[in-house]
Design an enzyme around this catalytic site. Sequence first.
Site, PDB file in Angstrom:
ATOM      1  N   SER A 110      18.171  19.241  35.778  1.00  0.00           N
ATOM      2  CA  SER A 110      17.373  19.917  34.756  1.00  0.00           C
ATOM      3  C   SER A 110      17.729  19.068  33.548  1.00  0.00           C
ATOM      4  O   SER A 110      18.696  18.309  33.146  1.00  0.00           O
ATOM      5  CB  SER A 110      17.967  21.449  34.636  1.00  0.00           C
ATOM      6  OG  SER A 110      19.451  21.416  34.151  1.00  0.00           O
ATOM      7  N   GLU A 149      17.222  18.745  29.067  1.00  0.00           N
ATOM      8  CA  GLU A 149      16.817  19.522  28.073  1.00  0.00           C
ATOM      9  C   GLU A 149      16.251  18.779  26.994  1.00  0.00           C
ATOM     10  O   GLU A 149      16.629  17.246  26.687  1.00  0.00           O
ATOM     11  CB  GLU A 149      18.242  19.988  27.374  1.00  0.00           C
ATOM     12  CG  GLU A 149      17.944  20.640  26.018  1.00  0.00           C
ATOM     13  CD  GLU A 149      19.633  21.295  25.709  1.00  0.00           C
ATOM     14  OE1 GLU A 149      19.814  22.262  26.160  1.00  0.00           O
ATOM     15  OE2 GLU A 149      20.060  20.874  24.605  1.00  0.00           O
ATOM     16  N   ASP A 154      23.374  28.501  16.186  1.00  0.00           N
ATOM     17  CA  ASP A 154      24.348  28.170  14.955  1.00  0.00           C
ATOM     18  C   ASP A 154      23.770  28.456  13.771  1.00  0.00           C
ATOM     19  O   ASP A 154      22.573  28.502  13.331  1.00  0.00           O
ATOM     20  CB  ASP A 154      24.166  26.327  15.139  1.00  0.00           C
ATOM     21  CG  ASP A 154      24.847  26.047  16.435  1.00  0.00           C
ATOM     22  OD1 ASP A 154      25.926  26.559  16.818  1.00  0.00           O
ATOM     23  OD2 ASP A 154      24.499  25.171  16.855  1.00  0.00           O
ATOM     24  N   PHE A 211      27.576  13.974  16.168  1.00  0.00           N
ATOM     25  CA  PHE A 211      27.222  15.288  17.018  1.00  0.00           C
ATOM     26  C   PHE A 211      28.623  15.874  17.444  1.00  0.00           C
ATOM     27  O   PHE A 211      28.955  17.369  17.451  1.00  0.00           O
ATOM     28  CB  PHE A 211      26.376  14.819  18.273  1.00  0.00           C
ATOM     29  CG  PHE A 211      25.082  14.787  18.134  1.00  0.00           C
ATOM     30  CD1 PHE A 211      24.689  14.863  16.883  1.00  0.00           C
ATOM     31  CD2 PHE A 211      24.368  14.103  18.895  1.00  0.00           C
ATOM     32  CE1 PHE A 211      23.075  14.633  16.505  1.00  0.00           C
ATOM     33  CE2 PHE A 211      22.863  13.961  18.693  1.00  0.00           C
ATOM     34  CZ  PHE A 211      22.169  14.285  17.507  1.00  0.00           C
ATOM     35  N   HIS A 234      22.748  18.816  34.236  1.00  0.00           N
ATOM     36  CA  HIS A 234      21.631  19.256  33.133  1.00  0.00           C
ATOM     37  C   HIS A 234      22.200  17.973  32.217  1.00  0.00           C
ATOM     38  O   HIS A 234      23.125  17.911  31.547  1.00  0.00           O
ATOM     39  CB  HIS A 234      22.381  20.453  32.411  1.00  0.00           C
ATOM     40  CG  HIS A 234      21.058  20.946  31.432  1.00  0.00           C
ATOM     41  ND1 HIS A 234      20.155  21.543  31.803  1.00  0.00           N
ATOM     42  CD2 HIS A 234      21.454  20.880  29.930  1.00  0.00           C
ATOM     43  CE1 HIS A 234      19.332  21.709  30.597  1.00  0.00           C
ATOM     44  NE2 HIS A 234      20.137  21.530  29.690  1.00  0.00           N
TER      45      HIS A 234
END
Length: 316
Positions: free
Chosen positions: A36, A38, A130, A238, A288
């Site tokens: 998958s 994102e 967030d 990040f 993912h």
Amino acid sequence: MDTASDTRFPLQRWLTGPRFTGLPTRAANLPPPKLSFEFFPPRTEALEQQLWSCIKRLAPLRPRFVSVTYGAGGTTQARTHATVARLLSETHLVPAAHLTCVGATRETVDEVARRYWDAGVRHIVALRGDAPPGQAYEPYPGGYPYAVDLVQGLKKVADFDISVAAYPEVHPAATNPVADLDNLKRKLDAGATRAITQYFFDTSVYLRFLDLCLAAGIKAPIVPGIMPVSNFTQAVRFSATCGASVPAWMRTLFEGTEDDPETRRMIGLVVAAEQVRLLQANGVDEFHFYTLNRPDLTYAIAHVLGVRATADDPAS
């Protein structure tokens, strides 16, 4: 200097040191793993074109689903919804829409979920969300306080397939690892189908986390989140905000490549390919990928895993 002993040293190490065999290769008769992807919603026209180029590049790999994120504080909700709508209308991909608890009442979230269901979206990624940068998270007045509450609410709206987040290195806001694991179990017990992990770079972190999940009675799939790195400085930034550790060996690999993007890309490919191959050797059959809307590394890693593009492009 004894040059003779110097030249003999590598041979001596070979004769006396441990032997390391290669990672086992995937058997030809095994099905390829499930994937998958994102994406994040674009903020400009140029980024819109980059996103759809990414989607068209990865669509022939036939992922189980593709998800579209929100920005911090729910700042890209409208663009997320627009991207999901376009995925539904223009591709054969299965979109998973992100929904968060941030900045909306229960009624508003429920209405968005109903619109998704009516449009044909059956998969939701349910997250607490967030707070805007520099602010602490506070439940929105009249909203779903946390992800477990959101999962419960979505299940009352419709029988969604729901994914939730897991944190192999503990959520930054968690009081302790035990509480974090308990929260994951409550989300799954509330009706979530699977958990997708925050990305990690040390494979042993994920494998230890799986052991903890099994010991806690969690039986749902815990899908590893993989983030191929081509911009190491960005990855460090990040990671500082989401609690993912950056191993010293990884810093060493990228050292001196600040002005050499092609070398960074090759290093990123090697690091991520080794990571997924090791996970695959340990029996992991679903991944993912956090693509950052840059498809090439993800495409190459999928190929290493045994996933092949189909002749017909489902995004066309």
